[in-house]
Design an enzyme around this catalytic site. Structure first.
Site, PDB file in Angstrom:
ATOM      1  N   SER A   1       0.840  -0.159 -13.938  1.00 19.82           N
ATOM      2  CA  SER A   1       0.211   0.722 -15.285  1.00 19.82           C
ATOM      3  C   SER A   1      -0.976   1.587 -14.475  1.00 19.82           C
ATOM      4  CB  SER A   1      -0.221  -0.246 -16.310  1.00 19.82           C
ATOM      5  OG  SER A   1      -1.207   0.497 -17.091  1.00 19.82           O
ATOM      6  N   ARG A   2      -0.941   2.702 -14.807  1.00 18.67           N
ATOM      7  CA  ARG A   2      -1.746   3.642 -13.984  1.00 18.67           C
ATOM      8  C   ARG A   2      -3.144   3.765 -14.946  1.00 18.67           C
ATOM      9  NH1 ARG A   2       3.062   7.023 -13.470  1.00 18.67           N
ATOM     10  NH2 ARG A   2       3.929   6.427 -11.567  1.00 18.67           N
TER      11      ARG A   2
END
Length: 517
Positions: free
Chosen positions: A364-365
């Site tokens: 998850s950025r």
């Protein structure tokens, strides 16, 4: 027979007084050819791209190709009753769908027509399905969590409101199950949910609707269905229609979640339409603008600035891979557009690890910005621990003798993998997730056999709910966990120590451990 001049004069005067000029202006064309869900129309010189046109049988179409001598129209309905030579009328309107509170709890098609037999939608507002995405100045960073209720996701690949997180994997690996669990976990929150079924079997969609109804989730959910038996044109417009309905709530300062299931079939339907329209094919026969087709859809998911109300639209697109090939054309396109991906691996799924999330590839950025402080503290090193466990596991399979420290890390890793398993349609409250992960990473699971981890976790959570409700409520209200310099929470440790002592005592006495509840 003689006419009386007075009578004739009075009739003429009456007609002159009642005369009203009315000019019937319509842009009308003719169907040149029709077939495979598209029609070529001659005579609509003033039609706009994306404008709705109406055929003689009442079916609508969408102006798709504007060519020099004709207009390519994709037909949004039954095209078998349309014949060459039929009249086609331009409406002067872009394709739009109904929006508002009335769509919640309904099952509709991409044009907004009800499919659930509950009557027409009681709403007067309509919005075009195409819209320019919010710009940089209209957004704010994603920093508010959207809890999925799934431990492995909320701990390691968290999702925030306004984020776009791709769910990717082979068929039958649990992609839709993750999204349905996320919808169920929004019960009692202010998040409105939209599920867009693109090219799904009608029996599959009926099963999903049944699950949502049984868990009381249809009250805040809208299901948009473009089934496998529907024309490709409806599959193409379905995600844009669902996005428009969800944007209505984002623009009002509320929060919405939309699931596109799945964009692989959406790309295939767009490829079908483009090839029938004689658009030049590119890689894998997809048209050159296939990237723009998905980017203009997914960019509409956003967390709006406070000046615009602070509403959010979170998107969970699903992409199906073939034999785990995530470097294929459509998967790489969507990966580059989204803010991270959750990769579901078939080998893990068939080995019994469900959800079958591959920790190494999934990311998850947004990261810890989309987690509550308590989860951020207890799950900080969980990804690295599991990645190290996978390496040690492969090394241990060689039959090499391991030193006690390495064996202990291997044992704890196996128990953490078991702890992260979760049954379908049973999302967990985030406070329960924090307590479970804290107990696992702080060694409380070490003396428990692997096959008893799930039963131990259930008994432990029930014990905490019953014997320490104030602590549970405090963690829920503050969303934080008071850790000391050693990374321990004395209050929670005291409760877990008492539970562990009673659990192991009863186990030694050959009693059912849950008897201590």
């Amino acid at each position: 027979m003689r006419f009386k001049p007075d009578e004739i004069l009075s009739v003429i005067q009456q007609e002159i007084q009642q005369y009203r000029t009315r000019i019937d202006v319509r842009h009308v064309g003719r169907v040149l050819e029709v077939g495979d869900g598209i029609a070529r129309v001659y005579g609509l010189a003033d039609v706009m791209a994306g404008e709705m046109v109406r055929f003689a049988n009442g079916v609508y179409g969408l102006a798709f190709n504007l060519e020099e001598n004709s207009v390519g129209v994709i037909i949004l309905g039954d095209y078998l009753s349309i014949r060459a030579g039929d009249e086609v009328e331009s409406t002067g309107q872009l394709l739009s769908v109904p929006v508002g509170e009335a769509v919640l709890g309904r099952v509709i098609d991409p044009l907004g027509k009800p499919l659930d037999g509950k009557g027409p939608l009681q709403t007067t507002e309509r919005r075009p399905i195409e819209r320019i995405a919010p710009g940089v100045a209209q957004r704010q960073p994603v920093k508010e969590p959207l809890q999925t209720g799934i431990k492995a996701i909320d701990a390691m690949t968290p999702i925030g409101r306004g984020q776009r997180e791709l769910i990717i994997g082979d068929r039958k690996t649990g992609k839709t199950a993750i999204c349905i669990d996320t919808i169920l976990n929004q019960k009692g929150t202010d998040v409105k949910c939209f599920y867009v079924a693109i090219g799904q079997k009608e029996s599959t969609v009926a099963g999903i609707i049944d699950v949502l109804q049984r868990h009381g989730a249809m009250q805040y959910t809208t299901v948009i269905v473009a089934g496998v038996s529907d024309p490709a044109a409806l599959e193409y417009i379905a995600p844009y229609a669902g996005c428009t309905m969800a944007e209505y709530f984002m623009d009002r300062g509320q929060h919405a979640l939309i699931i596109y299931d799945d964009l692989s079939r959406h790309a295939q339907s767009y490829r079908q339409l483009s090839l029938l329209m004689r658009r030049p094919p590119g890689r894998e026969a997809y048209p050159g603008d296939i990237f723009y087709t998905h980017s203009r859809l997914l960019e509409r998911a956003a967390k709006l600035s406070d000046q615009l109300g602070g509403g959010s639209l979170t998107a969970l697109p699903i992409v199906e891979t073939l034999e785990g090939e995530i470097s294929a054309y459509i998967p790489t396109n969507v990966i580059s557009i989204t803010d991270g991906q959750i990769y579901l691996q078939p080998e893990l799924f068939f080995a019994g690890q469900r959800p079958a999330i591959n920790v190494g590839i999934s990311v998850s950025r947004v990261g810890g910005h989309a987690q509550i402080p308590a989860m951020k503290k207890v799950a900080a090193g969980l990804r690295l621990q599991l990645a190290a466990y996978r390496e040690l596991e492969a090394f241990a399979q060689l039959g090499t003798e391991l030193d006690p420290a390495t064996q202990a890390r291997l044992d704890r890793g196996a128990r953490m993998v078991e702890l992260l398993k979760q049954p379908q349609y049973q999302p967990m409250h985030v406070t329960d997730q924090v307590i479970s992960i804290y107990a696992g990473t702080r060694g409380y699971l070490d003396p428990i056999p692997i096959e008893e981890v799930s039963a131990w976790e259930q008994a432990m959570l029930q014990y905490v709910h019953r014997h320490a409700p104030e602590l549970w409520q405090q963690m829920t209200d503050t969303k934080d966990l008071n850790l000391n310099a050693q990374g321990r929470c004395p209050e929670l440790d005291a409760v877990l120590d008492r539970f562990q002592h009673e659990y192991l005592q009863q186990k030694q006495a050959n009693q059912t451990p849950t008897a201590l509840l």
